[in-house]
Design an enzyme around this catalytic site. Structure first.
Site, mmCIF file in Angstrom:
data_model
loop_
_atom_site.group_PDB
_atom_site.id
_atom_site.type_symbol
_atom_site.label_atom_id
_atom_site.label_comp_id
_atom_site.label_asym_id
_atom_site.label_seq_id
_atom_site.Cartn_x
_atom_site.Cartn_y
_atom_site.Cartn_z
ATOM 1 N N LYS A 78 40.847 8.229 75.005
ATOM 2 C CA LYS A 78 40.700 8.713 73.621
ATOM 3 C C LYS A 78 39.458 9.592 73.536
ATOM 4 O O LYS A 78 38.412 9.257 74.116
ATOM 5 C CB LYS A 78 40.570 7.499 72.690
ATOM 6 C CG LYS A 78 40.552 7.835 71.206
ATOM 7 C CD LYS A 78 40.517 6.560 70.356
ATOM 8 C CE LYS A 78 40.595 6.869 68.860
ATOM 9 N NZ LYS A 78 40.613 5.646 68.027
ATOM 10 N N SER A 159 44.196 5.305 64.483
ATOM 11 C CA SER A 159 43.714 6.615 64.861
ATOM 12 C C SER A 159 43.940 6.951 66.339
ATOM 13 O O SER A 159 43.818 8.109 66.721
ATOM 14 C CB SER A 159 42.219 6.709 64.545
ATOM 15 O OG SER A 159 41.498 5.779 65.340
ATOM 16 N N SER A 183 43.149 0.479 64.814
ATOM 17 C CA SER A 183 43.549 1.707 65.512
ATOM 18 C C SER A 183 44.006 1.562 66.955
ATOM 19 O O SER A 183 44.452 2.537 67.549
ATOM 20 C CB SER A 183 42.413 2.722 65.470
ATOM 21 O OG SER A 183 42.395 3.326 64.222
HETATM 22 N N1 GLN Z 1 43.250 3.092 59.729
HETATM 23 C C1 GLN Z 1 41.929 2.553 59.604
HETATM 24 C C2 GLN Z 1 40.998 3.581 58.994
HETATM 25 O O1 GLN Z 1 41.438 4.623 58.688
HETATM 26 C C3 GLN Z 1 41.445 2.039 60.911
HETATM 27 C C4 GLN Z 1 40.884 3.062 61.791
HETATM 28 C C5 GLN Z 1 40.367 2.520 63.090
HETATM 29 O O2 GLN Z 1 40.624 1.388 63.451
HETATM 30 N N2 GLN Z 1 39.608 3.347 63.772
HETATM 31 O O3 GLN Z 1 39.856 3.344 58.833
#
Ligand code: GLN
Length: 490
Positions: A78, A159, A183
């Site tokens: 990532k 994400s 995420s």
């Molecule tokens: N979807 C969540 C957010 O937008 C989690 C994101 C994550 O775990 N990095 O914050």
């Protein structure tokens, strides 16, 4: 299509060991497939030359009988993890020119064990999002399709959507993701993969671009539970460069992986599952039945305040983000847009450099931390967080794991994503609690919807008890007999 690409990391490691293939050969096959799958937009930066060089070095170690634990395995990373001399942007315009002079600890741990890096994977900007539509480099497309509408592009989750799309589309054998509120687990669920968020403090955050430091953790997205165990044990451990890592010996998750869950006490917070879509509920109940058949005992648990976890998360995470992102000021590194005064330069740089969702989080975070609102929001959220942690601690006195569906729905179309940010945040309803409480949690594929899209089953464990959730996850994997299909993309 090269059959080598269908192998799990564990199976590929075995074939390399048995000299049934070489790392160079499999690495080149992955590269060819990445080149043919650009439409998914999973990779943002390639590292092909170096990967081939590393693969050759791995093959020599195999030849000499000196192979390391992950030797020759081609991974995707990532774009949140700093990789020395390889661009790292967190999918943000503001970091679009950034080439780190150092390596993150978790990636260094992978390279130290012989793994190689095919390239950097797309993501939501600064890891904020649930669909991977917030990337400066454009959205990622899932390799999955709805049965009823095979031409519609679906989201891979977020994400870590580049990671889930890449592993699912066979563009790397496994990938590294990060999880602040879900995420790793949500994109894994959307793409029919295994994703584990370890206990807070299990892995180092050094060199991982910060979103919300008290919630962020690195972890693997893989095609099997055994792969997740192997990669997790490789990245875990104390790090002098991250004071929040626990100074604790790392267990051999892969060696200790087994399906003996006789007597395991499984808690289900049924009060949180009201209103679930029938298809999600039925799939969840099926997984619970599999656990029972394997000898687990299922009990109803109550975690009253868990219903406040999402609200708590969307105060704490933006608060920490607004503080963490203050470093992008156009002065030290990243993009600068010149202005007439210093303030003007800051404003232009940050208005132009950050995308819409990131600006929204900075505004929320600044608001909840501002004088007059701090007590009402931030301080209150911290108290609720402590109370949620305490409730989990109490619950884990009577159960060993707590299970929920990973997500309230399967993947949806890019064109079906909620336009209202709060609706979008509801995607995280089942995942954020583990981050709020710092607990380890895994998502394992548990079946398909009537649209033939994957669903995930989430298992949350006690602090530092990743082994138990991996073992329970293995039971689900074997019972579900979920086979990741090999999809033609082009
Ligand atoms: N979807 C969540 C957010 O937008 C989690 C994101 C994550 O775990 N990095 O914050």
């Amino acid at each position: 299509m090269n059959d080598l690409l269908k192998l799990s990391a564990v199976a590929l490691r075995q074939q390399l060991q048995n000299k049934q293939c070489t790392s160079e050969e499999v690495t080149k096959a992955y590269i060819a497939r990445i080149e043919q799958s650009r439409v998914l937009n999973a990779y943002v930066f390639d590292n092909f030359d170096k990967a081939i060089e590393q693969a050759k070095a791995s093959d020599q170690r195999y030849a000499k009988g000196e192979a390391l634990a992950l030797d020759g395995l081609p991974l995707g990373i990532k774009d949140l993890f700093c990789t020395k001399d390889l661009r790292t942007t967190a999918a943000s315009k503001i970091l679009s020119n950034y080439v780190p002079p150092f390596e993150s600890t978790v990636t260094q741990n992978l390279w130290n064990k012989g793994a190689l890096c095919l390239g950097k994977l797309n993501m939501d900007e600064f890891a904020m999002g649930s669909t991977n539509q917030n990337s400066y480099w454009g959205p990622v497309i899932s390799p999955w399709k709805k049965k009823s509408n095979p031409t519609q592009s679906l989201v891979p989750g977020g994400s870590s959507g580049g990671s889930s799309a890449a592993v699912s589309a066979h563009l790397c054998v496994a990938a590294l993701g990060s999880d602040t509120g879900g995420s790793i687990r949500q994109p894994a669920a959307f793409c029919g993969l295994v994703g584990i968020k370890p206990t807070y403090g299990r892995c180092s955050r050094y060199g991982m671009v910060a979103f919300a430091s008290s919630l962020d953790q690195a972890g693997p997205i893989t095609r099997s539970v055994a792969d997740a165990a192997l990669i997790l044990e490789s990245i875990s451990g104390y790090d002098l460069k991250d004071a929040t890592t626990e100074n604790k010996a790392v267990e051999q998750f892969s060696k200790n992986l087994n399906t003996n869950i006789k007597g395991l006490k499984v808690g289900v917070p049924y009060h949180l599952l009201e209103g679930l879509k029938p298809e999600i509920k039925a799939n969840f109940e099926q997984s619970i039945t599999w656990l029972k058949e394997a000898g687990a005992e299922v009990v109803d648990v109550t975690i009253n305040l868990a219903s406040y976890a999402l609200a708590t998360y969307y105060i704490i995470a933006p608060a920490e983000a607004s503080s963490n992102l203050s470093r992008y000021d156009g002065l030290r590194y990243g993009v600068r847009i010149e202005g007439e005064t210093l303030d003007d330069m800051y404003t232009r740089t940050r208005s132009d450099g950050f995308g819409e969702e990131v600006q929204r989080r900075i505004l929320i975070g600044t608001y909840v931390l501002s004088s007059g609102f701090y007590d009402a929001y931030y301080s209150k959220a911290q108290k609720v967080r402590q109370a949620i942690k305490y409730e989990f601690k109490k619950a884990f006195e009577s159960v060993d794991v707590i299970c929920t569906p990973t997500t309230p729905s399967a993947a949806f179309g890019l064109d079906e994503s909620p336009k209202d940010p709060v609706q979008m945040y509801l995607n995280d309803i089942f995942t954020v609690t583990a981050n709020i409480a710092g607990l380890p949690a895994i998502s394992v594929p548990s079946g398909l919807t009537s649209e033939e899209l994957p669903l995930g089953f989430q298992i949350i464990g006690r602090h530092f008890d990743e082994q138990t959730i991996l073992n329970a996850g293995l039971v689900i994997e074997q019972s579900a007999k979920f086979n990741l299909p090999f999809k033609e993309i082009f």
